[in-house]
Design an enzyme around this catalytic site. Sequence first.
Site, PDB file in Angstrom:
ATOM      1  N   ASP A  24       0.832  -1.218   0.000  1.00  0.00           N
ATOM      2  CA  ASP A  24       0.000   0.000   0.000  1.00  0.00           C
ATOM      3  C   ASP A  24       0.869   1.273   0.000  1.00  0.00           C
ATOM      4  O   ASP A  24       0.349   2.373   0.159  1.00  0.00           O
ATOM      5  CB  ASP A  24      -0.980   0.000   1.191  1.00  0.00           C
ATOM      6  CG  ASP A  24      -0.258  -0.031   2.532  1.00  0.00           C
ATOM      7  OD1 ASP A  24       1.000  -0.054   2.544  1.00  0.00           O
ATOM      8  OD2 ASP A  24      -0.942  -0.047   3.576  1.00  0.00           O
ATOM      9  N   ASP A 204       5.929  11.578  24.589  1.00  0.00           N
ATOM     10  CA  ASP A 204       5.806  12.658  23.617  1.00  0.00           C
ATOM     11  C   ASP A 204       5.464  13.990  24.298  1.00  0.00           C
ATOM     12  O   ASP A 204       4.636  14.025  25.220  1.00  0.00           O
ATOM     13  CB  ASP A 204       4.668  12.278  22.651  1.00  0.00           C
ATOM     14  CG  ASP A 204       4.472  13.280  21.547  1.00  0.00           C
ATOM     15  OD1 ASP A 204       5.410  13.504  20.783  1.00  0.00           O
ATOM     16  OD2 ASP A 204       3.362  13.858  21.468  1.00  0.00           O
ATOM     17  N   GLU A 268      10.376  13.595  25.797  1.00  0.00           N
ATOM     18  CA  GLU A 268      10.679  14.548  24.727  1.00  0.00           C
ATOM     19  C   GLU A 268      10.589  15.970  25.249  1.00  0.00           C
ATOM     20  O   GLU A 268       9.505  16.483  25.511  1.00  0.00           O
ATOM     21  CB  GLU A 268       9.711  14.372  23.551  1.00  0.00           C
ATOM     22  CG  GLU A 268      10.197  15.157  22.356  1.00  0.00           C
ATOM     23  CD  GLU A 268       9.105  15.712  21.466  1.00  0.00           C
ATOM     24  OE1 GLU A 268       9.434  16.197  20.381  1.00  0.00           O
ATOM     25  OE2 GLU A 268       7.918  15.694  21.855  1.00  0.00           O
TER      26      GLU A 268
HETATM   27  C1  GLC Z   1       6.107  15.667  19.325  1.00  0.00           C
HETATM   28  C2  GLC Z   1       6.317  14.757  18.134  1.00  0.00           C
HETATM   29  C3  GLC Z   1       5.771  15.418  16.923  1.00  0.00           C
HETATM   30  C4  GLC Z   1       4.288  15.638  17.131  1.00  0.00           C
HETATM   31  C5  GLC Z   1       4.028  16.440  18.404  1.00  0.00           C
HETATM   32  C6  GLC Z   1       2.581  16.396  18.806  1.00  0.00           C
HETATM   33  O1  GLC Z   1       6.865  16.818  19.231  1.00  0.00           O
HETATM   34  O2  GLC Z   1       7.673  14.433  18.006  1.00  0.00           O
HETATM   35  O3  GLC Z   1       5.996  14.665  15.753  1.00  0.00           O
HETATM   36  O4  GLC Z   1       3.740  16.301  16.032  1.00  0.00           O
HETATM   37  O5  GLC Z   1       4.752  15.941  19.499  1.00  0.00           O
HETATM   38  O6  GLC Z   1       2.247  15.109  19.248  1.00  0.00           O
END
Ligand code: GLC
Length: 536
Positions: A24, A204, A268
Amino acid sequence: MQPWHRNAVVYQIYPRSFKDTNGDGIGDLAGIIKQLDYLNDGTETSLGIGALWLSPIYRSPMVDGGYDVLDHSAIDPRFGDLATFDQLVTEAHRRGIKVIMDFVANHTSHEHPWFLEARSSRDSPKRDWYIWRDPKSAGLPPNNWLSVFGGPAWTFDAKTRQYYLHSFFPEQPDLNWRNPEVEARMREVMRFWLDRGVDGFRVDAVLFVAKDSRFRDDPPNPSYRAGKDDPFLSLRHMYSLGGKEVTSLLEKWCEIVAAKDDGLLVSEVDLPLSELRSLYCACANHRHLPFNFNLMRLPWSASWYRTFIDHYEASLSPEDLPNYVLGNHDRPRVATRLGQSAARLSAMLLLTLRGLPFIYYGDELGMEDVMVPPDEVKDPWEFRIGRFGTGRDPARTPMQWDGSRWAGFSQVKPWLPLEVEYQKRNVAAESRDPHSFLTLYRTLIHVRNSSPALTIGTYRSLLPRSERNVLAFARECPAEKLLVVLNFSSHEEMVSLGYPKASVICTTGLDIPRGEVVDPRKLTLRPSEGYLLRIE
Ligand code: GLC
């Protein structure tokens, strides 16, 4: 025995772009399983990584590439199903590869059943799972908070006549972490995946989970350049993110992860050194590390790098684990930012520093950003505030496995275009080339995996602080002593290090034989050349 995260190399897979097996044009879990031997088959012909981190694979409408989760306990059908996921974990573990999942804590998809229920009425039992506020007078949003992806962080819900908060796209409503039910439910989500065998989580956008309880306006940012900078930078995000509850949540998540003997949490954040330390402290059991994105931001100069690394090292307690990142799915590729030669040098740096190195898929081939034509753009950030060049597609293109029609990624046209150079820059071609980017990565990772100095040794920088072009440091433990010498400049450099004799382990050009003896008191480095040496 050291826990695995004391000495593993982590490899980030963006599943949509790794390997498509069902035709796909989108990568899938079966594709990842198929390529696990490439990552680590136990021999030196594979890359030799010790852990992989999967960007989100949960069921999702994919407005934000899966960072908009619709069902936390289901795999998106584009990627496969739970049975294939279980097989992936088993097969990865069989090869000694740990598996880290993305944990999207701050928000869900607007199509998530929790949000559908919450928005159905002001009296819904799940209303308070998200963040709702009345309009300010004249129907305006409740405060001035901005969405990272452009425009206000509030969207008006016509049916219930209140605004809901979304720090990212309107399709990603923010969860209310002050509601204990949310915390409890998300704890179950973590347990669900730990029970399925995952070894940790990358949390995240962690700073966004804690916002001001009084919803005060963010103050203006005096250094913002209107029309030039991303409008999100027009405010200082003092109240909309980064509250002190972040640390207590991290601590709780660390406890959950501790159910696994050597579970790991990576959060993150994109913070300067001065603020990383407090996040390290969040977790008493030392299972947490905040991402260190600073190398992606520093000017390309040996003195900047040295200053940063020295300060970072000095700021950590012995139990804290440093980590280094050169690229990810949100940033331009390292080979595009620095150029091919400097990117090779940065690879040697990444893989010889102390702590956890993170590799973004394809960076080991020297993959570069791909210009995506406007009609093929997939990342909505590009077209919502496009003129600031925020689109992230260029660094998310398909992995280049070989020189065939679709680079061995798929049998059909992939979801994003291939790099123009893919016929020469691919796994098959680079595996045959003893001087390729991939050979350099493999060599460095295997040296690292078997070197006590590189995995558990200390770090000590050498050369005077005033040295602008060459970065040199020692990695030492009782069993061995290694030197890393990196020429950041584009001309030849001579350095003198106080050791009479050393032997070459490898150089960035892979053109000096292993074992060749050099004199570190008179070492000449070619432009962008790096040496990994063993002190005799
Ligand atoms: C973090 C992720 C990114 C995403 C954002 C919202 O920064 O790495 O890719 O768009 O969070 O979830």
